[in-house]
Write an enzyme that holds these catalytic residues in place. Structure first.
Site, PDB file in Angstrom:
ATOM      1  CD  GLU B 162       1.031   0.492   3.020  1.00 43.96           C
ATOM      2  OE1 GLU B 162       0.528   1.612   2.796  1.00 43.96           O
ATOM      3  OE2 GLU B 162       1.838   0.180   3.628  1.00 43.96           O
ATOM      4  CD  GLU B 307       7.774   2.021  -1.621  1.00 44.84           C
ATOM      5  OE1 GLU B 307       8.086   1.323  -1.979  1.00 44.84           O
ATOM      6  OE2 GLU B 307       7.723   3.338  -1.671  1.00 44.84           O
TER       7      GLU B 307
END
Lengths: 341, 341
Positions: B162, B307
Site C-alpha cells: 500500500e 509498498e
C-alpha cells in the site's frame, strides 16, 4: 573496508525515495558492500559457495547422531545436486564448489569434486592435538588458494560452508577457547542429540578444553585450530583471510563456518568488516560467536543445517540491498517531496 | 488449508537428506504451501504484488511527516520503476500492479496504473466516519475483483502492499479496535515523526477511537473499516478474502497490510492459513497484529517502508522453501545413512 565510502553510501541512501532509514538492515548491507568494494558492484553479482568437507577423529567418542560415513555420502549428495546447498545454489545462481580437504574416503577423479585432501580426517582431540602444524598449514593453504582462484574468477560475493560429522564439537571447543564461554553454553545438540547425549557432549567438550588449554591465558588462534579444529574449519579460516584481502564480501553460514571466521578475525581484525552473517543458527554457540564478532545475521529462520545453506539463502537479500541502492530513484529525480523538518 | 496435506508434507520433509527439522521455518513454509495448494506448485512460481494507493482525510491533523501529495508522487514513482517495491519486483520476477483506489489526484490513462478510484480519499476520521458503507463496499470489491483476475492469470503467490500518506494512523486505530491494545502501544512514528509529534499522534488515535467506538463491546470488522480504515486498506481486505478462496498464498507486508489482513481474518477465520507474514516491521503495532494472527514473520530486517517491499523481499525465501521440498534428495535416494535412534 573503507569508512569514507561507507559514509558516502549512507548519505546517498538518505536521498532515495523512502523515509530515512526505512530499509533498515538493507541499508547497512548496501553501505557495507560500498565500503568493501572499490567500485559499487553491478548486478547480477558473480556468486560462489565453497563447501569444505572433512572428517573428525572425535566421532570415535559418539558425539554425533550420525555415523562418520555420512560426510562422504553427503559429498556425493552435494555433487549430485540433491543436498540443500545444491538446491539453493541452483535457485539463486550461485556457483557451487565442493572441496575434499580431509574426508576419510577416496573419491574418483571425474566427479567435479575439488581434490585437496590434506589427510583422512583429524585425530581424536580428546586425546591428542587434532592436527599437526603441517596439516594445519596445508589446510589453511587450501582455503587461501581457492580464495585466490575465486578472486581471479571475478566473484564478488562468496559463501562458505562445511560438511563434517562431528564438527559442531570442534566449533563448540573453538567458541569456548576463543570467547571464554563455558562448554555448557557453547555446546548444542548438533544434528539432533537427545538430552542425555547432549549432556555427554558438553562433558566431552569440557574434557577437550581441559586437555588442551589448561594453562592460564588465551590460546592463540592457530593453537586453537590445531588442537581442537577441523581441516574444513582451517580451510574456511584460510579462505576468509585471503578473500578479505581481495576485497570480496564473505557470507558466513552457521556455527561452524562462523567459528572459522572468528579465528580469522582473531588473526587479522580487519577481516571483520568483510563478513556478512547469513543467518543465525539454532546452535546456541552461534550467538556467542556473532556477539564476539559484533555481527547481526541477515536471516533468522531457525535453521541448523550447515553446508553453507543459510549463507546462500541470504544472497538474494544481499543482492536486493545492492539493487535498491543502484536502482531506486532519488527524491529529486522522482519529484517527490521530502519530509518536513 | 488442508491439514492432511500439511501432515503429509511434514512426513515427506523428514525423509530429505538433512537432520530432522534442520531447515526450520523453511519447512513450515513448504508445509503451508502444500496445505494451501491442491497440487504442490512447480517453480518458478507465478508471482504478483498489488500496491493499493489512497489518501486519508486525517492528514489534515498533521499526523504524517510527509504531505499528502506524496501519495500521488509515489504512484508515479512505482510506475516509473524507481520505488523500492519497483526495484524488488524486478529483481525477483514479480509482476507489479499499482492500483489507484482513492488517491486525491487525477492520473492519465496510459501509465499502466489500474484505475479503480472509489473517491478522492477518505474523510477526516477524527470528526466523521472515514467512508460511507457504499464506499467501503466498492473498495472491498476493488480488491476482490483484482484477486479474481490474479486467479485467472494463474498467480500462485501474491503480495499485498500500500501507499497512502496518513495510513499508519488508520492501522493504529484498527489495531486498537481489533486487539484491544491501547493507542499508546499501537501507535508508532510512521515515516519518521519526532517524539513530540509521536505523542500528538498517540493522542489523535486515542481521540479517534473515542469518537467511533465509545460503546462497550468489540466493533465488527466492517464497522472498524468504515470508521477508521482507508480505501487501500479495505481493498487489501477484499483481495485477501478472495485470494484465499482461490487457494492462493498471500504474503502480507508491514503494519498497514497486516491490519487489512487481520480484518479479513476477523471476517473469515479460515483466511489465516493462507497468510504468510513477509517481514516484521519496526512499527510497534505490527507485532501486536502478528501476535493476534499467530504469524511468525519470514524476515526481520528492521524495515518500515510499506509498498509491499517486505512481502516481495520474502518471496525468494518462500520459493527457496518450495525448491528444497521439490528438489532435495531423500536419504534413500541418495544412499545417506539416517541418524541413529
Amino acid at each position: 573496508p573503507e569508512e569514507a565510502r561507507r559514509t558516502h553510501a549512507r548519505s546517498y541512501l538518505d536521498t532515495l525515495t523512502k523515509p530515512l532509514g526505512s530499509l533498515g538492515r538493507l541499508e547497512d548491507l548496501a553501505a557495507q558492500i560500498a565500503a568493501i568494494r572499490p567500485e559499487f558492484p553491478t548486478l547480477p553479482l558473480s556468486k560462489a559457495v565453497y563447501v569444505f568437507a572433512a572428517d573428525h577423529g572425535v566421532t570415535a567418542e559418539g558425539v554425533s547422531a550420525y555415523p562418520s560415513a555420512v560426510t562422504q555420502q553427503m559429498v556425493f549428495n552435494f555433487l549430485n545436486g540433491g543436498a540443500a546447498v545444491s538446491v539453493l545454489s541452483r535457485a539463486h545462481d550461485v556457483e557451487l564448489h565442493v572441496v575434499d580437504v580431509g574426508v576419510d574416503a577416496d573419491f574418483a577423479d571425474d566427479t567435479g569434486l575439488l581434490h585437496r585432501k590434506v589427510c583422512r580426517g583429524t585425530r581424536n582431540m580428546l586425546h591428542v592435538r587434532a592436527m599437526t602444524d603441517e596439516q594445519l598449514a596445508r589446510a589453511l593453504e587450501v582455503g587461501a588458494e581457492l580464495a585466490e582462484d575465486a578472486a581471479v574468477a571475478g566473484h564478488t560475493l562468496l559463501a562458505v560452508g562445511e560438511m563434517g560429522i562431528g564438527n559442531t564439537t570442534s566449533a563448540s571447543a573453538i567458541t569456548s577457547a576463543l570467547t571464554g564461554s563455558p562448554a555448557a553454553l557453547a555446546t548444542g545438540r548438533g544434528t539432533g542429540l537427545d538430552a542425555e547425549a547432549h549432556r555427554r557432549k558438553i562433558a566431552m567438550v569440557g574434557a577437550i578444553l581441559q586437555k588442551h588449554f589448561l594453562v592460564k591465558g588465551s590460546p592463540s588462534p592457530l593453537r586453537i585450530l590445531s588442537c581442537v579444529g577441523g581441516l574444513e574449519i582451517a580451510a574456511i579460516t584460510g579462505m576468509v583471510l585471503v578473500a578479505a584481502r581481495h576485497r570480496i564480501a564473505i557470507v558466513i553460514d552457521g556455527f561452524i563456518s562462523t567459528a572459522a571466521a572468528a579465528l580469522a578475525v582473531a588473526l587479522c581484525p580487519d577481516v571483520r568488516g568483510y563478513l556478512i552473517a547469513g543467518h543465525r543458527s539454532e546452535e546456541p554457540g552461534h550467538q556467542l560467536l556473532l556477539d564476539y564478532l559484533g555481527l547481526t545475521p541477515v536471516l533468522t529462520l531457525e535453521m541448523r543445517l550447515g553446508e553453507g545453506s543459510g549463507a546462500v539463502l541470504a544472497m538474494p537479500i544481499i543482492e536486493s540491498a545492492i539493487a535498491l541502492y543502484s536502482q531506486m530513484a532519488t527524491f529529486a529525480s522522482a519529484g517527490v517531496n521530502e519530509a518536513s523538518a
